[in-house]
Design a protein around this motif. Structure first.
Motif, PDB file in Angstrom:
ATOM      1  N   VAL A  15       0.842  -1.204   0.000  1.00  0.00           N
ATOM      2  CA  VAL A  15       0.000   0.000   0.000  1.00  0.00           C
ATOM      3  C   VAL A  15       0.875   1.250   0.000  1.00  0.00           C
ATOM      4  CG1 VAL A  15      -1.742   1.316   1.256  1.00  0.00           C
ATOM      5  CG2 VAL A  15      -1.923  -1.174   1.137  1.00  0.00           C
ATOM      6  N   LEU A  16       1.926   1.247   0.817  1.00  0.00           N
ATOM      7  CA  LEU A  16       2.834   2.395   0.859  1.00  0.00           C
ATOM      8  C   LEU A  16       3.518   2.612  -0.487  1.00  0.00           C
ATOM      9  CD1 LEU A  16       4.564   1.980   4.350  1.00  0.00           C
ATOM     10  CD2 LEU A  16       2.909   3.733   3.677  1.00  0.00           C
ATOM     11  N   GLU A  17       3.950   1.528  -1.130  1.00  0.00           N
ATOM     12  CA  GLU A  17       4.631   1.663  -2.417  1.00  0.00           C
ATOM     13  C   GLU A  17       3.658   2.096  -3.504  1.00  0.00           C
ATOM     14  OE1 GLU A  17       7.930  -0.617  -5.217  1.00  0.00           O
ATOM     15  OE2 GLU A  17       7.050  -1.676  -3.492  1.00  0.00           O
ATOM     16  N   PHE A  18       2.433   1.607  -3.455  1.00  0.00           N
ATOM     17  CA  PHE A  18       1.396   2.026  -4.398  1.00  0.00           C
ATOM     18  C   PHE A  18       1.208   3.543  -4.337  1.00  0.00           C
ATOM     19  CE2 PHE A  18      -3.136   3.171  -4.752  1.00  0.00           C
ATOM     20  CZ  PHE A  18      -3.400   2.808  -6.062  1.00  0.00           C
ATOM     21  N   LEU A  19       1.106   4.090  -3.141  1.00  0.00           N
ATOM     22  CA  LEU A  19       0.951   5.539  -2.988  1.00  0.00           C
ATOM     23  C   LEU A  19       2.212   6.272  -3.448  1.00  0.00           C
ATOM     24  CD1 LEU A  19      -0.815   5.675   0.508  1.00  0.00           C
ATOM     25  CD2 LEU A  19      -1.842   6.209  -1.724  1.00  0.00           C
ATOM     26  N   GLU A  20       3.366   5.697  -3.182  1.00  0.00           N
ATOM     27  CA  GLU A  20       4.619   6.332  -3.577  1.00  0.00           C
ATOM     28  C   GLU A  20       4.753   6.399  -5.098  1.00  0.00           C
ATOM     29  OE1 GLU A  20       9.376   6.153  -2.464  1.00  0.00           O
ATOM     30  OE2 GLU A  20       8.094   4.437  -2.034  1.00  0.00           O
ATOM     31  N   VAL A  21       4.366   5.323  -5.775  1.00  0.00           N
ATOM     32  CA  VAL A  21       4.421   5.308  -7.232  1.00  0.00           C
ATOM     33  C   VAL A  21       3.548   6.417  -7.828  1.00  0.00           C
ATOM     34  CG1 VAL A  21       3.705   3.987  -9.279  1.00  0.00           C
ATOM     35  CG2 VAL A  21       5.063   2.883  -7.510  1.00  0.00           C
ATOM     36  N   LEU A  22       2.397   6.639  -7.215  1.00  0.00           N
ATOM     37  CA  LEU A  22       1.480   7.669  -7.700  1.00  0.00           C
ATOM     38  C   LEU A  22       1.763   9.037  -7.088  1.00  0.00           C
ATOM     39  CD1 LEU A  22      -1.884   5.684  -7.721  1.00  0.00           C
ATOM     40  CD2 LEU A  22      -0.357   6.170  -9.640  1.00  0.00           C
ATOM     41  N   ASP A  23       2.823   9.113  -6.268  1.00  0.00           N
ATOM     42  CA  ASP A  23       3.240  10.377  -5.653  1.00  0.00           C
ATOM     43  C   ASP A  23       2.126  10.965  -4.774  1.00  0.00           C
ATOM     44  OD1 ASP A  23       5.092  12.305  -5.068  1.00  0.00           O
ATOM     45  OD2 ASP A  23       4.648  13.560  -6.811  1.00  0.00           O
ATOM     46  N   ILE A  24       1.526  10.120  -3.952  1.00  0.00           N
ATOM     47  CA  ILE A  24       0.460  10.531  -3.040  1.00  0.00           C
ATOM     48  C   ILE A  24       0.908  10.230  -1.610  1.00  0.00           C
ATOM     49  CG2 ILE A  24      -1.933  10.134  -2.322  1.00  0.00           C
ATOM     50  CD1 ILE A  24      -2.541   9.296  -5.209  1.00  0.00           C
ATOM     51  N   GLU A  25       0.774  11.194  -0.729  1.00  0.00           N
ATOM     52  CA  GLU A  25       1.162  11.022   0.666  1.00  0.00           C
ATOM     53  C   GLU A  25       0.012  10.408   1.469  1.00  0.00           C
ATOM     54  OE1 GLU A  25       3.993  11.569   2.281  1.00  0.00           O
ATOM     55  OE2 GLU A  25       5.062  12.201   0.465  1.00  0.00           O
ATOM     56  N   PRO A  26       0.314   9.440   2.343  1.00  0.00           N
ATOM     57  CA  PRO A  26      -0.727   8.939   3.244  1.00  0.00           C
ATOM     58  C   PRO A  26      -1.251  10.073   4.124  1.00  0.00           C
ATOM     59  CG  PRO A  26       1.231   7.529   3.306  1.00  0.00           C
ATOM     60  CD  PRO A  26       1.608   8.767   2.560  1.00  0.00           C
ATOM     61  N   ARG A  27      -2.533  10.062   4.395  1.00  0.00           N
ATOM     62  CA  ARG A  27      -3.111  11.088   5.270  1.00  0.00           C
ATOM     63  C   ARG A  27      -2.939  10.722   6.739  1.00  0.00           C
ATOM     64  NH1 ARG A  27      -8.697  11.787   1.726  1.00  0.00           N
ATOM     65  NH2 ARG A  27      -7.723  12.841  -0.061  1.00  0.00           N
ATOM     66  N   THR A  28      -2.986   9.439   7.027  1.00  0.00           N
ATOM     67  CA  THR A  28      -2.706   8.931   8.368  1.00  0.00           C
ATOM     68  C   THR A  28      -1.910   7.643   8.195  1.00  0.00           C
ATOM     69  OG1 THR A  28      -4.764   7.639   8.427  1.00  0.00           O
ATOM     70  CG2 THR A  28      -4.846   9.867   9.329  1.00  0.00           C
ATOM     71  N   ASN A  29      -1.456   7.083   9.293  1.00  0.00           N
ATOM     72  CA  ASN A  29      -0.743   5.815   9.208  1.00  0.00           C
ATOM     73  C   ASN A  29      -1.280   4.879  10.281  1.00  0.00           C
ATOM     74  OD1 ASN A  29       1.089   3.858   8.384  1.00  0.00           O
ATOM     75  ND2 ASN A  29       2.774   5.322   8.203  1.00  0.00           N
ATOM     76  N   PHE A  30      -0.873   3.643  10.223  1.00  0.00           N
ATOM     77  CA  PHE A  30      -1.303   2.673  11.226  1.00  0.00           C
ATOM     78  C   PHE A  30      -0.190   1.668  11.437  1.00  0.00           C
ATOM     79  CE2 PHE A  30      -2.451   0.810   7.185  1.00  0.00           C
ATOM     80  CZ  PHE A  30      -2.274  -0.554   7.340  1.00  0.00           C
ATOM     81  N   SER A  31      -0.251   0.959  12.527  1.00  0.00           N
ATOM     82  CA  SER A  31       0.791  -0.011  12.849  1.00  0.00           C
ATOM     83  C   SER A  31       0.199  -1.412  12.891  1.00  0.00           C
ATOM     84  CB  SER A  31       1.445   0.326  14.199  1.00  0.00           C
ATOM     85  OG  SER A  31       0.473   0.343  15.225  1.00  0.00           O
ATOM     86  N   LEU A  32       1.057  -2.390  12.737  1.00  0.00           N
ATOM     87  CA  LEU A  32       0.670  -3.794  12.797  1.00  0.00           C
ATOM     88  C   LEU A  32       1.108  -4.385  14.124  1.00  0.00           C
ATOM     89  CD1 LEU A  32       1.782  -4.845   9.207  1.00  0.00           C
ATOM     90  CD2 LEU A  32      -0.545  -4.382   9.972  1.00  0.00           C
ATOM     91  N   PRO A  33       0.447  -5.452  14.578  1.00  0.00           N
ATOM     92  CA  PRO A  33       0.872  -6.089  15.830  1.00  0.00           C
ATOM     93  C   PRO A  33       2.310  -6.593  15.730  1.00  0.00           C
ATOM     94  CG  PRO A  33      -1.279  -6.906  15.128  1.00  0.00           C
ATOM     95  CD  PRO A  33      -0.734  -6.102  13.994  1.00  0.00           C
TER      96      PRO A  33
END
Length: 319
Positions: A250-268
């Protein structure tokens, strides 16, 4: 932005990726609509929707029945599949003028695109008027493939269809947002070498560094009607390869399209164990601790919308 996930070959994790990409984007602050464009309805069942009152076919035929199901409040929504999708060509072929524009026109007429940040279409395998509708409506295609030659054939067919659409001016702005590998087994020589050869052959297109490994958690999540992220959260599964891979995807998908995440989340993650202190190695020349060698990081290919478009046009010139 409308993205179709497509490959002419089945069994390449299009549905799992559509579900988990959508769920990941929602967790990163975006409003997402998923469209199940396959009569098998795997994406619909993935989120536990059975016997839907409203389906995508009904919505195409009647504006009042274009009603998405809410998966996560109003931030992640699903337009359910319909068995009649298998008859799409028969239902809409009589529209001699604009038969390939049915989905595009519906989304525009109802201003659906303006209501969501991302619309993800889970395409069925194969060709025909139905998938042509998805491609014409889309801004980008995202192509999952497995690391073997049969999956490459499906990719070649997709590229050929894109070239035809651009040539015939059915969708001159259609581009590829990326090619990525699923069901990956890093232990096999064939998988590793195939990824290298594909990256060389399709060097003008974004080839994702993130690969989706074979992982039982991905299958388990779909069986209980959840995204991989909700699944590992609910069952407190730490260090899941499936969750980690889709998070990075998901992070790389947004990076390819040059879009910044609006928020983030963590995994266990596993709780750190208490470790006994170890003596610090010192240099023979002085008594200062030795510095650890710098860790080499893998460079992620980044491309904005214009770069993606230019890369695909350069690729087509070489065909």
């Amino acid at each position: 932005m409308i993205i179709s996930l497509t490959n002419q070959k089945g069994g390449v994790s299009k549905t799992s990726t559509t579900a988990n990409l959508g769920a990941g984007l929602e967790r990163m602050g975006f409003k997402v609509l998923l469209i199940d464009w396959d009569e098998q309805g795997n994406l619909t069942r993935h989120f536990g929707v059975t016997d839907p009152d409203f389906t995508i076919i009904e919505g195409l035929l009647d504006d009042e029945k274009f009603v998405p199901y809410s998966i996560k409040e109003d931030r992640l929504m699903l337009m359910a599949s319909d068995p009649k999708l298998s008859q799409f060509d028969k239902l809409f072929m009589d529209q001699i003028v604009g038969g390939h524009l049915v989905l595009k026109n519906k989304l525009e007429d109802l201003k659906v695109k303006e209501k969501f940040d991302f619309i993800l279409i889970d395409c069925a395998p194969g060709q025909g008027l139905r998938n042509m509708n998805a491609y014409v409506a889309s801004d980008f295609l995202l192509v999952p493939i497995e690391a073997h030659s049969f999956s490459k054939v499906g990719l070649e067919q997709v590229v050929s269809l894109i070239q035809e659409l651009v040539k015939n001016k059915a969708n001159e702005n259609l581009n590829v947002a990326g090619i990525f590998f699923t069901r990956h087994n890093s232990k096999t020589v064939i998988s590793r070498s195939y990824i290298d050869s594909m990256a060389e052959e399709y060097s003008d297109l974004p080839i994702y560094n993130t690969v989706i490994r074979e992982n039982v958690n991905i299958k388990e999540a779909s069986e209980v009607g959840k995204s991989i992220f909700d699944y590992v959260d609910e069952y407190e599964i730490v260090n899941s390869n499936g969750a980690n891979d889709y998070y990075n995807f998901v992070l790389e998908f947004l990076e390819v399209l040059d879009i910044e995440p609006r928020t983030n989340f963590s995994l266990p993650v596993a709780k750190p164990k208490r470790m006994k202190a170890k003596p610090v190695a010192t240099s023979s020349n002085n008594d200062t601790p030795e510095e650890a060698p710098a860790k080499e990081t893998k460079k992620v290919r980044k491309a904005g919308k214009e770069d993606v478009a230019k890369g695909f046009k350069d690729f087509m010139k070489n065909e």
